[in-house]
Design an enzyme around this catalytic site. Structure first.
Site, PDB file in Angstrom:
ATOM      1  N   GLY A 149     -50.572 -17.050  -4.662  1.00 42.56           N
ATOM      2  CA  GLY A 149     -51.484 -17.799  -3.815  1.00 42.56           C
ATOM      3  C   GLY A 149     -52.566 -16.884  -3.267  1.00 42.56           C
ATOM      4  O   GLY A 149     -52.466 -15.656  -3.328  1.00 42.56           O
ATOM      5  N   CYS A 150     -53.597 -17.489  -2.708  1.00 41.67           N
ATOM      6  CA  CYS A 150     -54.732 -16.698  -2.225  1.00 41.67           C
ATOM      7  C   CYS A 150     -54.376 -15.867  -0.995  1.00 41.67           C
ATOM      8  O   CYS A 150     -54.661 -14.663  -0.947  1.00 41.67           O
ATOM      9  CB  CYS A 150     -55.930 -17.600  -1.953  1.00 41.67           C
ATOM     10  SG  CYS A 150     -55.580 -19.049  -0.934  1.00 41.67           S
ATOM     11  N   TYR A 151     -53.742 -16.478   0.002  1.00 43.93           N
ATOM     12  CA  TYR A 151     -53.327 -15.702   1.172  1.00 43.93           C
ATOM     13  C   TYR A 151     -52.371 -14.571   0.786  1.00 43.93           C
ATOM     14  O   TYR A 151     -52.578 -13.415   1.188  1.00 43.93           O
ATOM     15  CB  TYR A 151     -52.651 -16.603   2.208  1.00 43.93           C
ATOM     16  CG  TYR A 151     -53.578 -17.497   3.000  1.00 43.93           C
ATOM     17  CD1 TYR A 151     -54.642 -16.973   3.747  1.00 43.93           C
ATOM     18  CD2 TYR A 151     -53.369 -18.874   3.043  1.00 43.93           C
ATOM     19  CE1 TYR A 151     -55.474 -17.797   4.488  1.00 43.93           C
ATOM     20  CE2 TYR A 151     -54.194 -19.705   3.782  1.00 43.93           C
ATOM     21  CZ  TYR A 151     -55.242 -19.170   4.508  1.00 43.93           C
ATOM     22  OH  TYR A 151     -56.069 -19.986   5.253  1.00 43.93           O
TER      23      TYR A 151
END
Length: 340
Positions: A149-151
């Site tokens: 995921g991006c985070y």
């Protein structure tokens, strides 16, 4: 060299559009199919003017028969959809999923955090969670790739080298992350229709955000001990970019200079990771429209504490760019092919 035939499922979302733009620059790729559900028959340029006059197929509904002449399937679909496709893969196919279907190692954890039963639990062990700078060539033994995921990308790149070397305390890590609203997908406009999305700043998912599970899983494996952290994401009135601010406690005798030296050494051969000078203030502008991650170590006013800043473009390093980087490693291309 024969070009790889590629299918992009979910091609009209923010991540899908970004993926198409990157793949168009790839010398060893041919985009064979662009798939969508509500956009069938349209040209993808109607979603992004940069794609006008490009030689691209019209958007079609996904069909399993496409797998017969496809090498790589990129899935930028709602959670659960890639699981269905994974069960129909042919030996020649590689699935690279940009959603969460193959990020977690236990089907029970997927059910807990995503509130839906995993449809291909027997394939989880045959998949690989790949954050390129941290997992490297291990990807080459797998047919199903789960992209982070991006985070978690912004967070794990910053914390992993320091936790591995036991330079920081593994409890009371506080992670405060801010993302552009593109991270919530095209549906964000409907979800926030009663709020001023473009001039407000919102915390969300406090203590329950799904990326908690992904971060926890990866960090716990580093030293086979539980890492305790608090993660709070925020939605900001900008389109793209992530800035994570991470508050850490130093172990006795450890200085921020030692942390900085470790990060520089760990990433010295990494094309896309830049370690800034000590106490550098970072901005998402440093990395927008790139596959880069920039990290800074900063002093705290409190002794034996430090602050880490980590910034990425959520649509590229936190999404489409990282997926292409994974494909490049998997297929033996230069890691930066189409990503410079």
């Amino acid at each position: 060299m024969r070009k790889l035939n590629v299918l992009v499922a979910g091609s009209t979302g923010y991540i899908g559009i970004q993926l198409v733009n990157i793949l168009l620059k790839h010398r060893y790729v041919k985009i064979k199919y662009l798939c969508g559900n509500t956009s069938i028959g349209k040209n993808i340029s109607s979603y992004d003017s940069r794609l006008k006059n490009k030689k691209l197929p019209k958007i079609v509904k996904f069909n399993y028969k496409f797998l017969n002449d496809i090498d790589i399937i990129f899935t930028a679909l709602p959670n659960g959809e890639a699981q269905k496709i994974s069960k129909k893969l042919l030996k020649k196919n590689t699935l690279i999923d940009l959603a969460a279907d193959f990020r977690l190692e236990k089907a029970s954890e997927y059910l807990k955090w995503y509130k839906q039963k995993h449809q291909a639990p027997n394939l989880i062990k045959r998949s690989f969670y790949s954050l390129p700078e941290l997992t490297g060539n291990k990807i080459k033994n797998f047919q199903i790739i789960g992209c982070p995921g991006c985070y978690p990308t912004s967070i794990l790149l910053a914390l992993t080298p320091l936790i591995r070397k036991r330079l920081i305390k593994q409890n009371n890590i506080i992670i405060d992350s801010k993302s552009g609203y593109s991270g919530a997908g095209r549906g964000v406009h409907k979800k926030y229709k009663n709020k001023n999305l473009y001039e407000s700043f919102s915390a969300y998912g406090v203590s329950i955000h799904r990326h908690n599970s992904e971060i926890q899983q990866f960090l716990n494996k580093l030293n086979k001990t539980k890492v305790e952290f608090t993660f709070t994401p925020h939605l900001t009135p900008m389109f793209r970019g992530i800035l994570s601010t991470i508050y850490i406690d130093l172990k006795q005798g450890i200085t921020i200079n030692k942390l900085h030296k470790e990060l520089v050494n760990f990433y010295k051969k990494s094309t896309f990771i830049k370690i800034a000078k000590l106490n550098s203030m970072l901005s998402t502008n440093n990395v927008i429209n790139s596959n880069k991650c920039e990290i800074s170590i900063c002093k705290s006013k409190n002794k034996n504490k430090a602050i880490i800043l980590s910034t990425i473009d959520n649509l590229i390093k936190g999404g489409a760019g990282q997926a292409v980087q994974n494909m490049n490693i998997l297929k033996g291309f230069k890691e930066n092919e189409a990503l410079t």
